[in-house]
Scaffold this active site. Structure first.
Site, PDB file in Angstrom:
ATOM      1  N   ASP A   2       3.043   5.521  -7.341  1.00  0.00           N
ATOM      2  CA  ASP A   2       4.221   5.188  -6.516  1.00  0.00           C
ATOM      3  C   ASP A   2       5.487   5.088  -7.353  1.00  0.00           C
ATOM      4  OD1 ASP A   2       2.052   2.981  -4.715  1.00  0.00           O
ATOM      5  OD2 ASP A   2       2.679   5.005  -4.174  1.00  0.00           O
TER       6      ASP A   2
ATOM      7  N   HIS B 210      -2.155  -2.151 -10.444  1.00  0.00           N
ATOM      8  CA  HIS B 210      -3.020  -1.520  -9.432  1.00  0.00           C
ATOM      9  C   HIS B 210      -4.291  -2.339  -9.290  1.00  0.00           C
ATOM     10  CE1 HIS B 210      -5.394   1.553  -7.385  1.00  0.00           C
ATOM     11  NE2 HIS B 210      -4.227   2.080  -7.065  1.00  0.00           N
TER      12      HIS B 210
ATOM     13  N   HIS C   5       0.875  -1.188   0.000  1.00  0.00           N
ATOM     14  CA  HIS C   5       0.000   0.000   0.000  1.00  0.00           C
ATOM     15  C   HIS C   5       0.906   1.230   0.000  1.00  0.00           C
ATOM     16  CE1 HIS C   5      -3.351   2.553   0.422  1.00  0.00           C
ATOM     17  NE2 HIS C   5      -3.705   2.325   1.671  1.00  0.00           N
TER      18      HIS C   5
HETATM   19  C1  MLT Z   1      -3.907   4.531  -3.089  1.00  0.00           C
HETATM   20  O1  MLT Z   1      -3.826   5.676  -3.578  1.00  0.00           O
HETATM   21  O2  MLT Z   1      -4.430   4.279  -2.005  1.00  0.00           O
HETATM   22  C2  MLT Z   1      -3.233   3.431  -3.832  1.00  0.00           C
HETATM   23  O3  MLT Z   1      -3.264   3.697  -5.217  1.00  0.00           O
HETATM   24  C3  MLT Z   1      -3.783   2.062  -3.518  1.00  0.00           C
HETATM   25  C4  MLT Z   1      -5.252   1.864  -3.743  1.00  0.00           C
HETATM   26  O4  MLT Z   1      -5.982   2.759  -4.190  1.00  0.00           O
HETATM   27  O5  MLT Z   1      -5.660   0.736  -3.419  1.00  0.00           O
END
Ligand code: MLT
Length: 392
Positions: free
Chosen positions: A331, A274, A234
């Site tokens: 990320d 993702h 995460h």
């Molecule tokens: C986020 O921004 O929290 C990440 O992309 C992970 C997600 O959305 O599951």
């Protein structure tokens, strides 16, 4: 399937948090689009600042000019940490606690300094969205001070007190590095924080909602959500993506060899793929544009961004990732911009937290507003009979 249809079956993938259209953000995996309270995240990045974004997330609409300035000033006035919290941070630095664990412990500690919490009274917030909002503002305003102070202590330096006359981006880099940064850096940092503010029902937002649904206070719900965000699958992926690029660079292998070895070892390509997107994460594009601007500026350190761009080029052209909907997410690039500003890798997930906490509080406020207590159902999915082992 609706939860009630799952009755009796093994409930995998049960919806634990129902995020509907009217709530804070919607993520469109096919189009690679994010709407935050109906506004495209690219528009927010271009036309709003961080305080306007927070106001939008918490109140459902952008502030008027009359609403904006008092809100902004109020947030800037809440940045200071109590002196003995700073001393506690020193103890964490001496124990070499990871910055995320130090942030979690300190956020829980700050509940003891919030007048809205009486440790001797039952914690009920039925009628006080305002109280939840006040606690939320205290938390959001202080996380950057915790992060910058703690990083300086880890480096053997004294913390630098926040300033109320600086923007969010200026103030954080000032507290971290001791000087007011170039406007380009302050803007790039603030945009990074804005675009990470909320992202549908991700693991940490789910955590914040479930914990708040037990009527835990915002400090408890946020601290729990930080634990989820600290995970490498995460929020820690942005740190791991940079460490991965460093590994590739130091391996002295060709990108082709390095990628093949990574695939052979079954290692994750951090920052790729993702749970929702099967195309480019729109936030990655926004961050990459800042990386290009910084490279073209007098301050450009292009090592990391070029490594990321070269790896992306290879993966997009020579593997089946893209055709299988596996593309860069935010990320993959966010750390390259942080690196360009001289922000150390260890605190990238803290920066993610400094942003996502705004979304968590929006969901908590939303939940208290609707008085919807969302409780996940724990389903025993083992065999029906239980083989009790008698005590000998
Ligand atoms: C986020 O921004 O929290 C990440 O992309 C992970 C997600 O959305 O599951």
């Amino acid at each position: 399937m609706a939860p009630e249809e799952l009755e009796g079956e093994i409930q995998k993938g049960l919806e634990g948090v129902i995020i509907d259209e009217s709530e804070i953000s919607r993520v469109f995996g096919d189009e690679g689009k994010i709407l935050i309270r109906g506004h495209d995240v690219e528009d927010i990045a271009k036309h709003a600042d961080l305080q306007e974004t927070l106001y939008l997330v918490w109140n459902g609409e952008l502030p008027t000019r009359e609403e904006y300035e008092p809100f902004r000033d109020d947030m800037f006035e809440r940045r200071e940490l109590p002196d003995d919290v700073i001393e506690t941070l020193r103890n964490y630095a001496a124990a070499d606690l990871h910055p995320m664990d130090a942030m979690m412990a300190t956020t829980a500690n700050l509940a003891g300094y919030d007048d809205h919490i009486d440790p001797h009274a039952p914690q009920t917030f039925e009628d006080s969205i305002d109280e939840v909002m006040e606690m939320g503002k205290n938390i959001v305003a202080k996380l950057p001070t915790i992060t910058a102070s703690y990083q300086r202590m880890r480096e053997g330096k004294d913390p630098i007190a926040p300033r109320e006359d600086l923007t969010f981006g200026e103030n954080f880099l000032y507290m971290l590095q001791g000087e007011v940064p170039p406007e380009l850096f302050a803007d790039a940092l603030e945009t990074e924080i804005q675009i990470h503010v909320d992202h549908g029902a991700n693991a940490s937002t789910f955590t914040s909602r479930v914990v708040a649904s037990a009527m835990a206070n915002p400090y408890e719900a946020v601290t729990s959500a930080m634990g989820a965000l600290a995970g490498p699958l995460h929020g820690a992926a942005n740190q791991d993506a940079l460490n991965m690029l460093d590994d590739m660079d130091k391996s002295e292998k060709s990108i082709e060899e390095w990628v093949q070895d990574r695939f052979d070892e079954g290692d994750v390509i951090y920052g790729w793929g993702h749970r929702v997107y099967n195309t480019y994460d729109p936030r990655a594009k926004i961050v990459a544009e800042y990386a290009e601007d910084i490279i073209d500026s007098p301050y450009g350190d292009d090592r990391w961004y070029k490594l990321a761009r070269d790896l992306e080029g290879y993966l997009m052209e020579n593997t089946e990732l893209a055709e299988n909907g596996i593309a860069p997410n935010v990320d993959f690039y966010s750390g390259t911009v942080y690196q360009q500003m001289g922000i150390p890798t260890d605190i990238y997930t803290n920066l993610f937290t400094m942003s996502r906490v705004g979304g968590w509080l929006g969901h908590i406020i939303e939940q208290y507003s609707d008085n919807r207590i969302i409780r996940p159902r724990v389903q025993y999915t083992g065999p029906d009979e239980r083989d009790w082992v008698p005590f000998e």
